[in-house]
Design a protein around this motif. Structure first.
Motif, short mmCIF file in Angstrom:
data_model
loop_
_atom_site.label_atom_id
_atom_site.label_comp_id
_atom_site.label_asym_id
_atom_site.label_seq_id
_atom_site.Cartn_x
_atom_site.Cartn_y
_atom_site.Cartn_z
N VAL A 113 3.40 8.97 4.61
CA VAL A 113 3.56 7.64 3.94
C VAL A 113 4.20 6.62 4.73
O VAL A 113 3.74 5.54 5.49
CB VAL A 113 3.90 7.59 2.56
N ASN A 114 5.45 7.13 5.17
CA ASN A 114 6.18 6.35 5.84
C ASN A 114 5.69 6.09 7.38
O ASN A 114 5.68 5.09 7.98
CB ASN A 114 7.57 6.76 5.93
N PRO A 115 5.15 7.22 8.27
CA PRO A 115 4.81 6.98 9.55
C PRO A 115 3.54 6.18 9.46
O PRO A 115 3.33 5.44 10.30
CB PRO A 115 4.48 8.27 9.90
N GLY A 116 2.73 6.36 8.52
CA GLY A 116 1.44 5.44 8.26
C GLY A 116 1.64 4.09 8.09
O GLY A 116 0.97 3.24 8.64
N MET A 117 2.75 3.52 7.45
CA MET A 117 3.29 2.33 6.94
C MET A 117 3.62 1.68 8.44
O MET A 117 3.27 0.70 8.85
CB MET A 117 4.23 2.28 6.21
N VAL A 122 0.77 -0.98 0.00
CA VAL A 122 -0.05 -0.09 -0.04
C VAL A 122 0.87 1.39 0.11
O VAL A 122 0.43 2.20 -0.74
CB VAL A 122 -0.91 -0.01 1.32
N SER A 123 1.94 1.42 0.82
CA SER A 123 2.81 2.51 0.97
C SER A 123 3.59 2.68 -0.45
O SER A 123 3.59 3.79 -0.96
CB SER A 123 3.52 2.26 2.16
N SER A 124 3.89 1.41 -1.30
CA SER A 124 4.49 1.77 -2.27
C SER A 124 3.64 2.25 -3.38
O SER A 124 3.90 2.99 -4.12
CB SER A 124 5.14 0.40 -2.68
N VAL A 125 2.35 1.87 -3.42
CA VAL A 125 1.41 2.10 -4.45
C VAL A 125 0.99 3.70 -4.22
O VAL A 125 1.02 4.37 -5.17
CB VAL A 125 -0.09 1.41 -4.21
N LEU A 182 8.64 14.65 -1.26
CA LEU A 182 9.54 14.08 -0.17
C LEU A 182 8.88 14.40 1.05
O LEU A 182 8.82 13.08 1.97
CB LEU A 182 11.00 14.64 -0.33
N LEU A 183 8.29 15.52 1.42
CA LEU A 183 7.66 15.81 2.72
C LEU A 183 6.44 14.79 2.74
O LEU A 183 6.33 14.16 4.11
CB LEU A 183 7.22 17.19 2.61
N CYS A 184 5.73 14.45 1.82
CA CYS A 184 4.65 13.48 1.77
C CYS A 184 4.92 12.27 2.12
O CYS A 184 4.48 11.49 3.30
CB CYS A 184 3.68 13.67 0.73
N ILE A 185 6.05 11.64 1.44
CA ILE A 185 6.71 10.33 1.90
C ILE A 185 7.25 10.18 3.06
O ILE A 185 6.92 9.24 4.07
CB ILE A 185 7.77 10.14 0.87
N HIS A 186 8.09 11.15 3.63
CA HIS A 186 8.74 11.15 4.94
C HIS A 186 7.70 11.17 6.16
O HIS A 186 7.91 10.83 7.26
CB HIS A 186 9.85 11.90 5.01
#
Length: 271
Positions: A70-74, A44-47, A63-67
């Motif tokens: 997305v990553n904290p959600g994972m 899911v995080s990769s999608v 990058l801000l959205c990923i860091h």
């Protein structure tokens, strides 16, 4: 300069590295969940990462959205429910692992492989992870030894998983017997509404220099390993807070005296 974006390569690379990082983190922190959960969260995080890369034109915002999203959600998805400290440690460990693995893949691809065989370089990232996990598990086998224990008390028999802990040196000063620690939940199942002869015993441990445990004596406990069994009758148990056993595969901590009862050297007890 223009770049060609391959969504399948982007997805598989991120999914693969995320999964390795999540699995390694769960082993280090001993926060094991179902493997399917790790796979789903990584996928899911990769999608989401692919979608954000295609939708967001500002790379810094991406990058801000990923860091920070997305990553904290994972991390939360992989380890929920857990304490704040576990989330914090997991987040830090995962980031360190992903950076290390990603850097290793890039180094192999550009330096060793000369810009070829990217898939092989990506797969090779699993090698140090597998080696580390093997060493970690072997070391834990020498320290953490698990046994099946049957507790008999007032006509009741309860089977629990127990950890043999060489650091448990607690002795009941009233009866001069070694004390084995059980979870509060196991204590309630044994005692229920019946009256028990409870005594308070002081203890000292890491994080609690002056504590008090509720201690009581049971008729016997039977400790089993392989095809062997020893019986301790009577045996002294102490009820500890369930947080000590939270997300652990055991509900009891045996006293180090068990090693002597088994007639083995301490380093030979683990199975």
């Amino acid at each position: 300069m223009n770049y060609e974006f391959y969504a399948d390569v982007f997805f598989l690379s991120n999914f693969y590295l995320d999964f390795l990082a999540v699995y390694l983190t769960s082993e280090i922190l001993q926060q094991k969940k179902k493997l399917l959960r790790y796979l789903l969260c990584s996928a899911v995080s990769s999608v989401i990462g692919c979608v954000l890369f295609l939708v967001i034109t500002d790379y810094d915002l991406y990058l801000l959205c990923i860091h920070f999203i997305v990553n904290p959600g994972m991390v939360i998805g992989c380890f929920f429910p857990a304490g704040k400290r576990i989330y914090g440690k997991a987040f830090g460990l995962m980031y360190f692992t992903i950076l290390l693995l990603g850097g290793s893949v890039e180094w192999l691809y550009h330096t060793i492989a000369g810009g070829s065989y990217y898939e092989l370089c990506l797969l090779s990232a699993a090698v140090p992870v597998l080696v580390f996990l093997y060493i970690l598990r072997q070391r834990r086998k020498k320290v953490h030894c698990f046994y099946q224990v049957s507790v008999e008390y007032q006509g009741k028999t309860l089977d629990v998983q127990a950890l043999y802990d060489t650091g448990n040196n607690l002795i009941d000063p009233y009866v001069r017997q070694p004390v084995h620690i059980i979870s509060r939940n196991v204590y309630k199942m044994l005692i229920e509404q019946e009256q028990a002869s409870i005594r308070l015993v002081p203890f000292s441990s890491v994080g609690c220099k002056n504590g008090i445990l509720e201690v009581f004596t049971v008729e016997k406990i039977k400790i089993k390993w392989d095809e062997k069994e020893i019986e301790l009758a009577p045996a002294v148990l102490a009820a500890a807070d369930d947080r000590l056993f939270e997300h652990r595969p055991y509900q009891m901590i045996l006293n180090r005296c068990v090693g002597g009862k088994m007639g083995r050297k301490e380093e030979e007890i683990c199975i």
